[in-house]
Scaffold this motif. Sequence first.
Motif, short mmCIF file in Angstrom:
data_model
loop_
_atom_site.label_atom_id
_atom_site.label_comp_id
_atom_site.label_asym_id
_atom_site.label_seq_id
_atom_site.Cartn_x
_atom_site.Cartn_y
_atom_site.Cartn_z
N ARG A 1 0.83 -1.20 0.00
CA ARG A 1 0.00 0.00 0.00
C ARG A 1 0.86 1.24 0.00
NH1 ARG A 1 -1.70 -2.31 4.53
NH2 ARG A 1 -1.27 -0.41 5.71
N ASN A 2 0.40 2.23 -0.77
CA ASN A 2 0.97 3.57 -0.75
C ASN A 2 -0.07 4.51 -1.34
OD1 ASN A 2 2.49 6.00 -1.14
ND2 ASN A 2 4.37 4.79 -1.08
N ALA A 3 -0.55 5.43 -0.50
CA ALA A 3 -1.62 6.33 -0.95
C ALA A 3 -1.19 7.26 -2.05
CB ALA A 3 -2.16 7.13 0.24
N ASN A 4 0.11 7.55 -2.15
CA ASN A 4 0.57 8.45 -3.21
C ASN A 4 0.52 7.82 -4.59
OD1 ASN A 4 1.11 10.49 -1.37
ND2 ASN A 4 3.24 9.88 -1.07
N LEU A 5 0.34 6.50 -4.62
CA LEU A 5 0.26 5.85 -5.92
C LEU A 5 -1.00 6.27 -6.68
CD1 LEU A 5 1.61 3.75 -7.77
CD2 LEU A 5 0.26 1.99 -6.63
N SER A 6 -1.99 6.78 -5.99
CA SER A 6 -3.24 7.16 -6.66
C SER A 6 -3.10 8.42 -7.49
CB SER A 6 -4.34 7.37 -5.60
OG SER A 6 -3.96 8.40 -4.69
N ILE A 7 -1.99 9.17 -7.33
CA ILE A 7 -1.83 10.41 -8.09
C ILE A 7 -1.24 10.19 -9.48
CG2 ILE A 7 -1.60 11.74 -5.97
CD1 ILE A 7 1.39 11.81 -6.38
N ILE A 8 -0.79 8.96 -9.77
CA ILE A 8 -0.24 8.67 -11.10
C ILE A 8 -0.95 7.46 -11.67
CG2 ILE A 8 2.02 9.65 -10.57
CD1 ILE A 8 3.05 6.82 -10.11
N TYR A 9 -0.90 7.32 -12.98
CA TYR A 9 -1.51 6.19 -13.64
C TYR A 9 -0.53 5.02 -13.67
CZ TYR A 9 -5.28 9.24 -15.17
OH TYR A 9 -6.35 10.10 -15.20
N TYR A 10 -1.08 3.84 -13.91
CA TYR A 10 -0.24 2.65 -13.93
C TYR A 10 0.79 2.69 -15.06
CZ TYR A 10 -3.00 0.22 -10.38
OH TYR A 10 -3.60 -0.14 -9.22
N SER A 11 0.39 3.25 -16.18
CA SER A 11 1.35 3.32 -17.30
C SER A 11 2.55 4.17 -16.92
CB SER A 11 0.65 3.89 -18.53
OG SER A 11 0.12 5.19 -18.26
N VAL A 12 2.30 5.29 -16.23
CA VAL A 12 3.41 6.14 -15.78
C VAL A 12 4.23 5.41 -14.73
CG1 VAL A 12 4.01 8.36 -14.73
CG2 VAL A 12 2.05 8.19 -16.29
N PHE A 13 3.57 4.67 -13.85
CA PHE A 13 4.27 3.94 -12.80
C PHE A 13 5.18 2.87 -13.41
CE2 PHE A 13 4.18 0.12 -10.07
CZ PHE A 13 4.90 0.60 -8.99
N LEU A 14 4.70 2.15 -14.42
CA LEU A 14 5.51 1.12 -15.05
C LEU A 14 6.71 1.70 -15.80
CD1 LEU A 14 2.68 -1.22 -16.38
CD2 LEU A 14 4.10 -1.55 -14.36
N ARG A 15 6.51 2.84 -16.43
CA ARG A 15 7.64 3.49 -17.10
C ARG A 15 8.68 3.97 -16.10
NH1 ARG A 15 4.11 7.17 -21.37
NH2 ARG A 15 3.26 5.41 -22.58
N MET A 16 8.21 4.47 -14.97
CA MET A 16 9.13 4.91 -13.93
C MET A 16 9.95 3.74 -13.42
SD MET A 16 8.14 6.54 -10.24
CE MET A 16 7.38 4.98 -9.79
N CYS A 17 9.31 2.60 -13.20
CA CYS A 17 10.04 1.41 -12.73
C CYS A 17 11.03 0.92 -13.79
CB CYS A 17 9.06 0.30 -12.37
SG CYS A 17 8.01 0.68 -10.96
N LYS A 18 10.61 1.00 -15.04
CA LYS A 18 11.52 0.57 -16.10
C LYS A 18 12.74 1.48 -16.19
CE LYS A 18 11.56 -0.55 -21.04
NZ LYS A 18 10.75 -0.58 -22.29
N ALA A 19 12.55 2.76 -15.92
CA ALA A 19 13.68 3.69 -15.95
C ALA A 19 14.69 3.38 -14.85
CB ALA A 19 13.17 5.12 -15.81
N HIS A 20 14.22 2.81 -13.73
CA HIS A 20 15.12 2.45 -12.63
C HIS A 20 15.59 1.00 -12.73
CE1 HIS A 20 14.85 6.10 -10.14
NE2 HIS A 20 13.60 6.19 -10.59
N GLY A 21 15.33 0.35 -13.83
CA GLY A 21 15.79 -1.01 -14.01
C GLY A 21 14.97 -2.05 -13.29
N ILE A 22 13.75 -1.71 -12.93
CA ILE A 22 12.86 -2.66 -12.25
C ILE A 22 12.00 -3.31 -13.32
CG2 ILE A 22 11.07 -2.96 -10.52
CD1 ILE A 22 12.06 -0.42 -9.17
N GLY A 23 12.23 -4.57 -13.57
CA GLY A 23 11.49 -5.29 -14.59
C GLY A 23 11.73 -6.78 -14.46
N TYR A 24 11.33 -7.50 -15.50
CA TYR A 24 11.43 -8.97 -15.47
C TYR A 24 12.15 -9.41 -16.73
CZ TYR A 24 10.07 -13.88 -15.22
OH TYR A 24 10.10 -15.25 -15.17
#
Length: 1087
Positions: A969-992
């Motif tokens: 859980r993180n309430a701040n996650l509601s301020i961004i969309y999932y597509s933006v969240f996934l791109r942010m994770c990909k920019a930090h090397g978080i993926g599969y």
Amino acid sequence: MAEEIGSVLIQVQEDLQQLKTKLREVSHDWDGAQVFETAIERTESGLRKQAEKYLSAVNRSVLTISATDAELLSPRHISRWGIPLETSRTEITLTERPANAVAITRRGRLPLHMSTGSKHKLSMALRVLCDPRNPCHRSVLNENYGVSLPWINRRKTSPAPTQKVAKGVTVSSLPVAPASFHLNKVCSLLPVSETDSEKGILSLVERGLIPRAARITLEKPPVLPRPVPLHEFHTKYQRMGADRSVDSKKAGGAAYSSEDPARTSSFASKDSKEKGNIAPPPSCISVIPFKKSRERLGQIPKQESSTSSALLPKASEITLARSFHKVLSEFDIPVHNGILDYASSDLQAFKRHCCLFWGDIFSFLENVANLLKDYAVPYAIIKGRKVMEIVPDFELNQSPTREDLLSVIRDALAIRKLLGRPGQRYKGRKGLQVAATKIQATWRGHKLRKAYIQFRQHQWATGVIAIPWLIHIHMRRVRKILKEARQRHLENFYIRGKHLAANWNRIRTSRRTIIHIPSLGYTQIVREATPDFAIHQGSQIGRLCEIQDPNVDVIYICPFEMSEEMQDYYDRLLGLQTAVKSGNPEDIADLRDRFKILTPEAIHSFPGRPMSLATFLKYSPKTIQRIRRLIQGKAAYLVGGLLGQDDLEVADTLDLPVLGSSPEVSRLYSSKSGSKRIFDAAKVPVPPGRYDIYSRQQVVEFLSQLVIDYPEVKRWVFKADHYFGGNGTAFCDVTAHLRCYPWVLKERHRYGPEIWKKSWAHEPALAKISQELPGLLAQHARAVNEKRFPTWGKFLQTFVRQGGIIEAFPPSDSITNLTVDMLIEPTGAITMVSCGDQFHADGPFRSSGTTLPQASVEPQVLNALCFQIGEACRNRGVVGYFSIDFATFIHPKTMGQQVWAIDLDLHYSDNLASTQLLRYVTNGTLDCNLSRFQVRLVPKKPKSRHVQREPPEAGPIVSRYAVMSTSIRNANLSIIYYSVFLRMCKAHGIGYELELREGSIFIPFEDRKRHRFGMITVGEHLRGVLMTFAQHLFIIYQELSAPNMHAETNFKGAVQDVESILGVAEQNKLRFDKEEEEATKALEPAK
């Protein structure tokens, strides 16, 4: 003849005028008077026209009638009064005679063909017959009728010169009062021009400008005219003296004297007869309505003393004017004992003044007199002026109220006080009858009122009895219907379950459709007390990954409306199956025809209601109809969550079997007390405690006995039966706050363990502990969900109402919890499908995720415990998926590993859904018997351009570990969309990475709040995957958080728990290494 016609016309006109006058008098009582007056005026106009026509016909010299009009004029028109308006040729016919004589004979009609000369002769003969002064008139009468008129000798007069007769109206049009003026009840003054006034008072009355009953008053002008005496020629003018007297010598008896006007007038009249005519005084006739008479009288200027005493009015004239002014302004009508004084001058004057609407006035006065008579008022005065003002306000059928009648009485306050005196009504007219009527009416009203009250009481009592009875009957009928329906659903559930068990081996290997309904059939109290209950039902989207079996199609019922973004994400995630097998990320297949995500339409009808998903589907006919079309002609079955009655009804509607236990079994053994029965039947180790507690006294008694029996346990846990996820859990460190605890230990040490077990030995200690426990719990006991249960009292109330258990918290600082998922197939086969160690981000009583496979208990020990519990569940009718929670720790006394069975949930768990997704994205296999998860890597393709004819070698099989969580859980996650969240994770090397089967995969649940998601991290080693999971959470936390933003999150708790797990793992590794070295050194001397 003309004189007779004139007399008839005058008589008719007078009759019509009298009729109009009578109509005006009754116009205020009759609405049809206007219509009759209009008819009379129309009759007068027609009569006037016909008379003019007749006179014109008589006076004309030539009357010619054409032959073509003879037939049209054949009927004779006779007026109402017998006057012939037209002459009929059937009565008189004039023929031509040879001796210039005119013969008059009776004939039926004139000859049709007659010359113009003959017509002229006939007209001349008619003229002679109508003119008696004509010389031929006497001879015509004698010859035709035998009438001999005598000869009259008279002196001939010179004939007057003939003049041409002017035809038409010789009088200019004069204004006439409208008919509505005569019907008006209130006198009003019409404007009269100077030209109209010159016509005279009679002309004004005849034309209706002045009412016939109007009061006509002669105003005395400021200068009174008087006749002037005519003196003889020999009379000389004599001057008046200073004392306004005439010298007797000069005047000669003919001086101007100031005598009374009447005497002067009589004297003047006598002189006028003798010596000549005297000029008459000017006319001062005027019509003064009532409203302006007072103003006119008040505007008469006071005459000042002048030099001529003849110009001053007499004292008698002033007195008459004042009395007349008083009569006009007051109209005080006396009433004696309720009877009007008709002989009073005021009433007579008032009647004359209001003659035009006297009917309404008289009716109003009678009403006032009757009121005064009814109340025996001895004397009262009615204000006539007030009556005139108030009467026009009432219609013909509207009677005045009592207040209206009292408003016209002088000194109304005293009269009103007299009328309000008790018993006054019975002193007046028919007082005895009214009193008797009042007494009878009061008694009858009292009697009827009493009967009515009694009737209403009986009716109320009947309603009080009938309504609950009707409700009871209705509820009993509804319960009966529901019971029959539920019994029918349950019977069909068992019938289809037997059919599924008989064909399970065939169904599990053939083409089939699995309908997943992750419904949680908890009670309404539990659902309402659980925050984000819909997310708990929607966090098992990993069930879709059962399409890994090529023979399986999945229909997933989701409690949220899937957006296009999430739909596209899961389409791509589930399309990785081909890419996972080939190792090429671009080999993404389209598998949308093998899975369907459906959302019941009823979620929009019940927004914000924490209802089970099966209930939503039950009230969604469109979704059920679509499911029927999708499974038509296919083998299918349902896989639910915690089954309830609505799940059985949905299964009965779809006519499908359910892979699960019946609602009664699921509800009984999913509770905390029910799980203890299963564990006791399976004879597996459980924490010390008691279950089936339903009273406050039992809480104190059982807890006191547990403290006596297990003094080494420091913390005791209280769990309500039907809550889940730690929401119905509370704990208390009893020994740390129990004041008598040292004394209890001394007593136990004094008696010894064997004697201490006897009741007589620990009875004093039990009494002391029971006295301290209520206050201790109220002060130091804490609930896990403090928002739901802020105090111990509220938790205890829910705990006692639902029932619950008390169990010991493991007496160790290092505790590991495990979750094992089991499957009991319809055939009875028991299988372990998942196992993992828990980690806790929200405290030790709430699981936030698991690490797979488990590494805290020996697989053989764990398997034995699980299969014992599975056997006990199967014996009690449990079918389908269920999960078991264990706790393992190092016992402080024995220093050995202890495993306790803690909880049992008879439904599909989040851990199993995450395991399905892990197996899907890694194409790995989980061996729960050995607690091992293995994957086969894809070999790297050689870069050579030569075509390899040999089949590619299979890749190596390696072990993998995973960290899975569905409650990040993180309430701040509601301020961004999932597509933006996934791109942010990909920019930090978080993926599969598909080739290495390592990395992190995210599981979004819903896109409205977006404050909770799932995450799976896969790695080669347990320690490494824990570090990777914590690192990824830390990076995400830094990206979502800001210095000025304080959102609710469990990231820190998850990282801290992972770090503690890593610390324990490091300590265990060092200890194991040390033990191996010591064992090696011990073996070397032996060699």
